[in-house]
Design a protein around this motif. Structure first.
Motif, PDB file in Angstrom:
ATOM      1  N   GLN A  87      -9.483   7.076  12.474  1.00 28.72           N
ATOM      2  CA  GLN A  87     -10.599   7.382  11.577  1.00 28.72           C
ATOM      3  C   GLN A  87     -11.846   6.620  12.034  1.00 28.72           C
ATOM      4  OE1 GLN A  87      -9.701   6.737   7.420  1.00 28.72           O
ATOM      5  NE2 GLN A  87     -11.682   7.511   6.731  1.00 28.72           N
ATOM      6  N   ILE A  97       0.838  -1.196   0.000  1.00 26.63           N
ATOM      7  CA  ILE A  97       0.000   0.000   0.000  1.00 26.63           C
ATOM      8  C   ILE A  97       0.882   1.258   0.000  1.00 26.63           C
ATOM      9  CG2 ILE A  97      -1.864   1.235   1.181  1.00 26.63           C
ATOM     10  CD1 ILE A  97      -2.821  -1.516   0.507  1.00 26.63           C
ATOM     11  N   HIS A 106      -9.654  15.738   4.213  1.00 30.93           N
ATOM     12  CA  HIS A 106     -10.050  15.941   2.821  1.00 30.93           C
ATOM     13  C   HIS A 106     -10.437  17.388   2.552  1.00 30.93           C
ATOM     14  CE1 HIS A 106     -10.020  11.813   1.410  1.00 30.93           C
ATOM     15  NE2 HIS A 106     -10.605  11.445   2.547  1.00 30.93           N
ATOM     16  N   GLU A 162      -8.663  12.108   9.749  1.00 30.54           N
ATOM     17  CA  GLU A 162     -10.012  12.573   9.424  1.00 30.54           C
ATOM     18  C   GLU A 162     -10.831  12.892  10.667  1.00 30.54           C
ATOM     19  OE1 GLU A 162     -12.171  10.871   6.296  1.00 30.54           O
ATOM     20  OE2 GLU A 162     -10.394  10.278   5.167  1.00 30.54           O
ATOM     21  N   ASN A 189      -9.329   9.447  -1.934  1.00 29.54           N
ATOM     22  CA  ASN A 189      -9.631   8.216  -1.188  1.00 29.54           C
ATOM     23  C   ASN A 189      -8.722   7.088  -1.630  1.00 29.54           C
ATOM     24  OD1 ASN A 189     -13.004   9.186  -1.526  1.00 29.54           O
ATOM     25  ND2 ASN A 189     -11.901   9.100   0.397  1.00 29.54           N
ATOM     26  N   GLY A 190      -8.347   6.287  -0.680  1.00 28.54           N
ATOM     27  CA  GLY A 190      -7.627   5.053  -0.995  1.00 28.54           C
ATOM     28  C   GLY A 190      -6.203   5.250  -1.454  1.00 28.54           C
ATOM     29  N   THR A 191      -5.566   6.343  -1.033  1.00 29.35           N
ATOM     30  CA  THR A 191      -4.203   6.592  -1.496  1.00 29.35           C
ATOM     31  C   THR A 191      -3.167   6.286  -0.418  1.00 29.35           C
ATOM     32  OG1 THR A 191      -4.546   8.914  -0.946  1.00 29.35           O
ATOM     33  CG2 THR A 191      -4.802   8.281  -3.252  1.00 29.35           C
ATOM     34  N   GLY A 192      -3.625   5.817   0.747  1.00 32.83           N
ATOM     35  CA  GLY A 192      -2.673   5.336   1.749  1.00 32.83           C
ATOM     36  C   GLY A 192      -2.509   6.210   2.983  1.00 32.83           C
ATOM     37  N   LYS A 193      -3.385   7.199   3.165  1.00 29.79           N
ATOM     38  CA  LYS A 193      -3.240   8.119   4.298  1.00 29.79           C
ATOM     39  C   LYS A 193      -3.437   7.394   5.639  1.00 29.79           C
ATOM     40  CE  LYS A 193      -6.533  10.788   2.755  1.00 29.79           C
ATOM     41  NZ  LYS A 193      -6.938   9.913   1.620  1.00 29.79           N
ATOM     42  N   SER A 194      -4.527   6.640   5.744  1.00 28.14           N
ATOM     43  CA  SER A 194      -4.772   5.912   6.997  1.00 28.14           C
ATOM     44  C   SER A 194      -3.730   4.821   7.207  1.00 28.14           C
ATOM     45  CB  SER A 194      -6.161   5.284   6.995  1.00 28.14           C
ATOM     46  OG  SER A 194      -7.148   6.291   7.031  1.00 28.14           O
ATOM     47  N   THR A 195      -3.273   4.259   6.111  1.00 29.25           N
ATOM     48  CA  THR A 195      -2.233   3.232   6.212  1.00 29.25           C
ATOM     49  C   THR A 195      -0.982   3.816   6.861  1.00 29.25           C
ATOM     50  OG1 THR A 195      -3.117   2.210   4.229  1.00 29.25           O
ATOM     51  CG2 THR A 195      -0.885   1.574   4.877  1.00 29.25           C
TER      52      THR A 195
END
Ligand code: ATP
Ligand code: MG
Lengths: 261, 435
Positions: free
Chosen positions: A89, A20, A205, A173, A40-46
């Motif tokens: 999050q 990821i 965001h 977030e 979305n889904g670009t790895g921020k929470s990861t």
């Protein structure tokens, strides 16, 4: 140098065998506020989860250092004791454990043994902080996050932040699901933490949070990397124009993690 | 060793034992018949628990205990159970197989309340004991263990609350197995006469971490018309004790029986809790919590049988299994034909903490009547690693995080327990077992 320094170098992270993060570099110093944005889904929470030590995320390459100490060698609780904090999050619900009991355990675990916070002092601090965040006093005796609304969970994360006073916080977030008034209150709480020592990474965001909390640096993540960094004006441009211009500039067609630049 | 191993106690031994206890002839006959019956009966049938290698035969049957002179002499683990009750009113302490302390307030004595050991009661309250002892509650010949119970009875208590008498303070009894090999064949006989009210609390404690012993306990609770019985128990036998405990209630018209059971033994345990709702509008709520640890195997049954119209039965059991502990939680709601408007509800939840721990919840509804309501909920799950991660991300150690999750998991039952002393004791015992 004031406060702590968090250094993330060439970080690669996998979830269940799927890569990821593909080489994230980021340094946050005490006193600085950084914002991380990105589709979305670009790895921020990861990224946030890898720093805190989420059990599902495996770091395959790179390093995370807090004041030169190897964070990746630490257990999750040791990371917190070293000064890290993550407002999640999606905070977990813990049935049967009151918010108040949980927070007292947390505070005591961050203090030396034998130096537990006196009960009255704890109650006073909890009361004051709840007042500051305009949280209903009943929440202290409710089970942690159980049945909390989305906004209440976020407020509770900030309550924890203010009670625990970490050296370095990542807020994932923290603004999502908040109404305008709640957004103001939460921002007020985060700003109260601001001093020369405290470092903070805010994943968001929306510019509307950054209207209240002005970041020193803004980063954009795509495809599991930081692809652009700048000052507060970068966030403003993203708000106005979206991400297309960055994709164009960098020749990215699909920003999600499955793709390579 | 197999479960069929013969007991080293015969009729001659029982005759002598009975004489020494100065028992009436009818009870001597109960013993002698029971020892014969026991030989021919099978062990209790358990759906999912195998009793292979459980110790049911290795123990000392006749062990005396000294009287307690001063409460200060009692070990800490017994004193904490007494809490505020240091006034020693309405309290019996049984030490090994003897009564070491017994008190009942003059007010309750004046009202006709009886609270005494079962051997004394057999003589002094013969009619009542004879009428209720192993007749309409538990039968001698249900299986090998009930028969052995009757044959080898070496301890017990009789509590009688007369008509319309409301006992405000909880009545407490502590069974303290001080000798590590002493067996406890204990019978609790509780009769709450019409429209009476009583709260009864029992504690079982032993000292045998290594030595083997056996506990074979039968409680029979009779709530006559309009009576309210609140029955609390904290079972806390050490690892060496193999326990069979059978608590049974019979509720007549408008009567209620509430159970609050802390099933906290450290050894192998069969715990059976059955309530017969005989009368119309009778009610029972059975609440139980358990913590299993080590290699222990346990089989828990909570069962409520509805005969009366508009009878209500609720079962709520939560268990936490650690280490290599295994347990089965049976929840059975049975509604007999004619029990119209009956309501049977149950909830069983098991949380497993470690790789080696096993839990099983079997919710069963057996309904022979159309005009009823019934429901069940059951879950068996492992502790959620994301929950632990969340707690640990605030600095809490893994052990402390697990402790919080366990307390949290059991708390919906613990805080519903109507007897405050039991709540406090349970929190204490759970705390001791979590580490
Ligand atoms: N358990 C998983 N198995 C497979 N893929 C996963 C798993 N968890 C996350 N991912 C994927 O990892 C990628 C990055 O997810 P992440 O949560 O870091 O995104 P994000 O940037 O925080 O997005 P958002 O803005 O929506 O919160 C996503 O494509 C997601 O689907
Ligand atoms: Mg995210």
């Amino acid at each position: 140098m004031a406060g702590s320094t968090l250094e993330i170098k060439d970080l690669h992270v996998e979830i269940e065998g799927l890569e990821i993060l593909k080489g994230v570099n980021l340094t946050i110093k005490g006193g600085e506020f950084h914002a991380v944005m990105g589709p979305n889904g670009t790895g921020k929470s990861t990224l946030a989860s890898a720093v805190m030590g989420h059990p599902k995320y495996e770091v395959t390459k790179g390093s995370i250092l807090l004041d030169g100490e190897d964070v990746l060698e630490m257990e999750v609780d040791e990371r917190a004791q070293a000064g890290l904090f993550l407002a999640m999050q999606y905070p977990s619900e813990i049935s049967g454990v009151t918010t108040s009991d949980f927070l007292r355990s947390s505070i005591n675990s961050l203090r030396e043994e034998g130096d537990e916070i006196p009960l009255m002092q704890f109650i006073k601090k909890m009361d004051e902080t709840m007042d500051y965040l305009e949280i209903d006093k009943n929440m202290a005796q409710r089970y942690l996050n159980e049945g909390f609304s989305g906004g209440e969970k976020k407020r509770n994360e900030i309550l924890q932040l203010m009670m625990l006073e970490p050296a370095m916080a990542i807020l994932d977030e923290i603004d999502s699901g908040l109404d305008i008034d709640a957004l103001k209150v939460v921002s007020k709480g985060i700003n109260k933490m601001r001093n020369e020592e405290f470092g903070c990474l805010i994943i968001t965001h929306y510019q509307r949070l950054l209207d209240y909390i002005t970041p020193d640096h803004v980063h954009v993540m795509m495809q599991g990397r930081v692809v652009k960094s700048g000052g507060p004006e970068l966030a403003e441009r993203l708000e106005a124009e979206g991400y297309d211009w960055i994709k164009e500039e960098l020749g990215i067609e699909d920003e999600t993690i499955g793709q390579n630049a | 060793m197999t479960v069929e191993t013969q007991l080293p106690y015969d009729k001659d031994y029982l005759m002598q034992y009975s004489e020494r206890r100065k028992e009436p002839q009818w009870f001597r006959d109960v013993r002698l018949n029971a020892i014969e019956t026991a030989e021919n009966l099978a062990m209790p049938k358990l759906e999912k628990t195998r009793l292979k290698n459980w110790n049911f035969t290795n123990f000392k049957h006749d062990v005396s205990g000294e009287a307690v002179q001063k409460f200060e002499e009692l070990p800490e683990k017994i004193r904490v159970l007494l809490g505020e009750k240091s006034t020693s009113e309405n309290l019996i302490i049984v030490r090994n197989n003897d009564v070491a302390h017994a008190s009942l307030s003059p007010e309750l004595q004046d009202k006709g309340v009886v609270f005494k050991d079962i051997f004394t009661a057999m003589n002094e309250n013969e009619d009542l004991v004879k009428k209720y002892f192993m007749q309409d509650g538990v039968s001698v010949d249900e299986h090998k263990l009930t028969a052995r119970h009757a044959a080898l009875l070496n301890s017990g208590v009789f509590l009688y609350v007369p008509k319309n008498v409301k006992v405000e303070e909880p009545i407490q009894i502590v069974f303290w197995q001080e000798d590590p090999e002493a067996a406890l064949f204990n019978h609790v006989l509780l009769v709450a006469d019409q429209h009476s009210e009583v709260t009864y609390l029992e504690n079982y404690v032993s000292e045998n971490k290594n030595e083997e012993a056996v506990a074979n306990i039968v409680s029979e609770v009779f709530a006559l018309d309009g009576a309210n019985v609140s029955y609390g128990a904290v079972d806390n036998f050490e690892k060496g004790t193999t326990t069979y405990v059978n608590r049974r209630g019979v509720a007549q018209r408008d009567a209620t029986i509430e159970w609050a059971l802390g099933q906290m033994n450290d050894g192998n345990t069969i715990s059976d809790n059955v309530t017969y709702l005989m009368g119309d509008n009778s009610y029972s709520y059975a609440k139980a919590v358990s913590v299993g640890r080590g290699d222990q195997k346990q089989d828990f049954t909570a069962k409520i049988v509805h005969y009366g119209k508009e009878s209500e039965g609720y079962i709520l059991q939560h268990g936490v299994m650690k280490d290599n502990a295994t347990s089965i939680f049976n929840g059975i709601g049975k509604i007999e034909h004619g029990a119209t408007k009956a309501n049977a509800e149950q909830e069983s939840r098991v949380l497993m903490l470690d790789q080696g721990s096993r839990g099983d919840a079997n919710p069963i509804l057996l309904i022979d009547e159309d005009d009823v309501t019934a429901g069940h909920a059951a879950s068996v799950g492992r502790v959620d690693p994301i929950q632990l991660y969340y707690l640990m991300s605030r600095g809490i150690s893994q052990q402390e995080a697990e402790r919080l999750v366990i307390h949290g998991f059991l708390s919906p039952v613990v805080r519903e327990i109507p007897i405050e002393t039991v709540q406090a004791q349970l929190r204490e015992v759970i705390e001791g077992k979590v580490y």
